[in-house]
Design an enzyme around this catalytic site. Structure first.
Site, PDB file in Angstrom:
ATOM      1  N   LYS A  52       0.837  -1.193   0.000  1.00 11.09           N
ATOM      2  CA  LYS A  52       0.000   0.000   0.000  1.00 11.09           C
ATOM      3  C   LYS A  52       0.875   1.247   0.000  1.00 11.09           C
ATOM      4  CE  LYS A  52      -1.604   2.131   3.651  1.00 11.09           C
ATOM      5  NZ  LYS A  52      -0.777   2.913   4.604  1.00 11.09           N
ATOM      6  N   GLU A  80      -3.593   5.835  17.189  1.00  9.26           N
ATOM      7  CA  GLU A  80      -2.140   5.729  17.330  1.00  9.26           C
ATOM      8  C   GLU A  80      -1.661   6.826  18.256  1.00  9.26           C
ATOM      9  OE1 GLU A  80       0.068   4.221  13.661  1.00  9.26           O
ATOM     10  OE2 GLU A  80      -1.410   5.614  12.863  1.00  9.26           O
ATOM     11  N   HIS A 130      -6.868   0.066   5.922  1.00 13.23           N
ATOM     12  CA  HIS A 130      -6.994  -0.723   7.151  1.00 13.23           C
ATOM     13  C   HIS A 130      -8.405  -0.673   7.753  1.00 13.23           C
ATOM     14  CE1 HIS A 130      -2.786  -0.822   6.540  1.00 13.23           C
ATOM     15  NE2 HIS A 130      -2.463   0.264   7.202  1.00 13.23           N
TER      16      HIS A 130
HETATM   17  C1  BG6 Z   1       0.491   2.080   7.909  1.00  8.84           C
HETATM   18  C2  BG6 Z   1       0.294   3.576   7.898  1.00  8.84           C
HETATM   19  O1  BG6 Z   1      -0.142   1.487   6.814  1.00  8.84           O
HETATM   20  O2  BG6 Z   1      -0.042   1.542   9.110  1.00  8.84           O
HETATM   21  C3  BG6 Z   1       0.944   4.209   9.112  1.00  8.84           C
HETATM   22  O3  BG6 Z   1       0.856   4.115   6.719  1.00  8.84           O
HETATM   23  C4  BG6 Z   1       0.457   3.542  10.374  1.00  8.84           C
HETATM   24  O4  BG6 Z   1       0.692   5.611   9.164  1.00  8.84           O
HETATM   25  C5  BG6 Z   1       0.572   2.023  10.281  1.00  8.84           C
HETATM   26  O5  BG6 Z   1       1.236   4.033  11.462  1.00  8.84           O
HETATM   27  C6  BG6 Z   1      -0.098   1.350  11.469  1.00  8.84           C
HETATM   28  O6  BG6 Z   1       0.170  -0.019  11.450  1.00  8.84           O
HETATM   29  P1  BG6 Z   1       0.136  -0.873  12.785  1.00  8.84           P
HETATM   30  O7  BG6 Z   1       0.285  -2.281  12.344  1.00  8.84           O
HETATM   31  O8  BG6 Z   1       1.267  -0.378  13.630  1.00  8.84           O
HETATM   32  O9  BG6 Z   1      -1.184  -0.569  13.422  1.00  8.84           O
END
Ligand code: BG6
Length: 484
Positions: free
Chosen positions: A147, A215, A239
């Site tokens: 992605k 986050e 996501h």
């Molecule tokens: C990525 C985004 O696809 O997913 C990021 O580009 C984000 O901005 C990340 O921080 C989050 O992934 P995970 O697995 O840490 O929740």
């Protein structure tokens, strides 16, 4: 059949942080059903040995206690490096020759992993095709595409078109690492491997669904990319919509890539398109204070780092059940959770009976980092008349299963090597996801855009977003999960 994985963008962050550690882990655990060669390609001038030494350091760092010197040296014997430039066709001819020698002319599965900046995807695919590297006469040839897959529906369709000029859809694996998370796959098991949830998984019992990907981190070193993307392109189009699809889909006929993806796409197709007026009412955008001071961000930037959306799914199961999607950076804590909020009981039998939704039954699926599921329900407080209190049944992965949870990329890389596309997005799926997001992005970037609410880092987004929810008679489930 032996396999070779070719990683384009070999000197990048994703390769050292995620891909190589994941491949090392599946090797260490004995999960590879075939001998595997790993070939890294990028412009940096490494020798095989230099690249191996770099990867040893980073893999030790990212796998922690699971790192074992002896296993690593067995694994590292199969790692090779070839300097190459995606822009240079001759480098693909050289790659084809190199792979033939490495595989000694035997039939071999090949996976080409595009872990480069997205602007190189089309050219890499075209050059793979011209160099004969997509031809399946000597075994399966697959391409894994990271992605973001496009930045709107038009660019996603263009990329699909360019990809299909070279690879057939069965050879294309569009990655969304959320689908590789154990807890997301468990959602399929929770829904379709049990009998008690499916009968209540609909409008008759459910008031609404909340999907939060919060986050704690700020944009950090990715600020200049992020500033051109914003939260809808970065998180929601992929996501959060994946989580929504898995939560809302109908049971697939079989556990098999096309059956699953057919049902997922239908969910996206049933999402009511947001009209300009509804975008004002049903979407919410924010930016954390201090964002514009990040290096790489324009000081006047209006890029949203927080979004909340209310989506309606127009089908029999979900009519009238809003799906709230929310994601942001610099929030209270890191948590991804799906909250299924059930209706309040229809009749108030006890003085204490839940009258607000917040006290009614709720199923909380903790995707990360506290992997588990909680069912909230009312219980009689002992020795206190008919007083009630909300309590919960709590399933926790760490308590129930020993061993660390595997990284999402372990499962996804194994599936790509084995040819199982169930956890990868199909062409129509990414296009449909952009169709949901494009009108929101367009309205948010138009002259008549809705307010961009500011919030302090460390909160659950702008206060106004809570008021927006309260005005609808609902509350956000703002709870940081307890780890351990
Ligand atoms: C990525 C985004 O696809 O997913 C990021 O580009 C984000 O901005 C990340 O921080 C989050 O992934 P995970 O697995 O840490 O929740």
């Amino acid at each position: 059949m032996p396999a070779t994985i070719v990683i384009f963008g070999a000197s990048g962050d994703l390769t050292s942080r995620k891909l190589i550690p994941a491949l090392y882990q599946v090797f260490r655990k004995g999960r590879l059903s075939q001998p595997l060669n790993i070939v890294g390609v990028s412009r940096s001038k490494f020798s095989h040995e230099q690249w191996r030494a770099e990867l040893k350091k980073t893999t030790a760092e990212f796998t922690g206690k699971a790192f074992d010197e002896q296993k690593w040296s067995q694994f590292a014997d199969q790692i090779f490096y070839l300097p190459g430039d995606i822009g240079q066709f001759e480098d693909f001819v050289a790659l084809a020759k190199y792979l033939e020698e490495l595989e000694a002319g035997h039939s071999n599965t090949r996976v080409y992993y595009l872990s480069t900046a997205p602007r190189f995807y089309k050219q890499a695919i075209e050059h793979l095709g011209r160099a004969g590297l997509a031809d399946e006469a000597q075994g399966p040839r697959r391409v894994v595409i990271e992605k973001p897959f496009g930045s709107d529906v038009k660019s996603a369709c263009d990329l699909n078109h360019a990809t299909h000029e070279v690879f057939d859809e069965h050879q294309v694996y569009r990655i969304d690492h959320y689908l590789g998370k154990e807890t997301v796959q468990n959602l399929l098991v929770l829904r379709f491997g049990n009998t008690i949830f499916e009968p209540i998984w609909n409008r008759n019992y459910i008031d609404h669904v909340q999907i939060t990907v919060a986050e704690e981190v700020e944009v950090g070193s990715r600020a200049s990319y992020y500033d051109t993307a914003g939260v809808v392109r970065d998180m929601i189009q992929n996501h959060l919509l994946q989580l929504l699809m898995v939560t809302a889909m109908e049971p697939p006929v079989r556990y098999e890539a096309d059956s699953i993806r057919n049902e997922k796409v239908k969910v996206l197709q049933a999402i009511r398109p947001l009209e300009p007026e509804s975008i004002r009412e049903d979407t919410f955008r924010g930016q954390y204070r201090g964002y514009t001071a990040s290096e790489g961000v324009k000081p006047t930037s209006r890029t949203p780092t927080f979004a909340a959306l209310k989506l309606s799914i127009d089908n029999w199961r979900w009519q009238g059940v809003p799906f709230y999607l929310r994601s942001g950076k610099a929030l209270s804590c890191r948590t991804t959770q799906i909250v299924i909020q059930f209706h309040a009981p229809p009749h108030k039998l006890f003085d204490d009976s839940p009258s607000s939704l917040g006290e009614s039954n709720r199923l909380v699926i903790q995707v990360q980092p506290a992997e588990g599921i909680q069912m909230h329900f009312q219980t009689k407080v002992p020795d206190a008349g008919m007083r009630m209190r909300q309590t919960d049944l709590n399933f926790n992965y760490q308590r129930e299963f020993r061993g660390a949870m595997p990284e999402a990329y372990e499962r996804l890389l194994l599936d790509a090597l084995e040819g199982d596309a169930s956890l990868f997005a199909r062409a129509d799926e990414v296009e449909a996801a952009w169709r949901v997001c494009d009108p929101i992005i367009a309205a948010w970037e138009s002259r008549d855009k809705p307010t961009l609410f500011m919030y302090d880092p460390g909160l659950w987004g702008p206060e106004e977003c809570c008021e927006w929810m309260t005005a609808q008679g609902r509350e956000w489930f703002d709870t940081c999960p307890v780890l351990g």
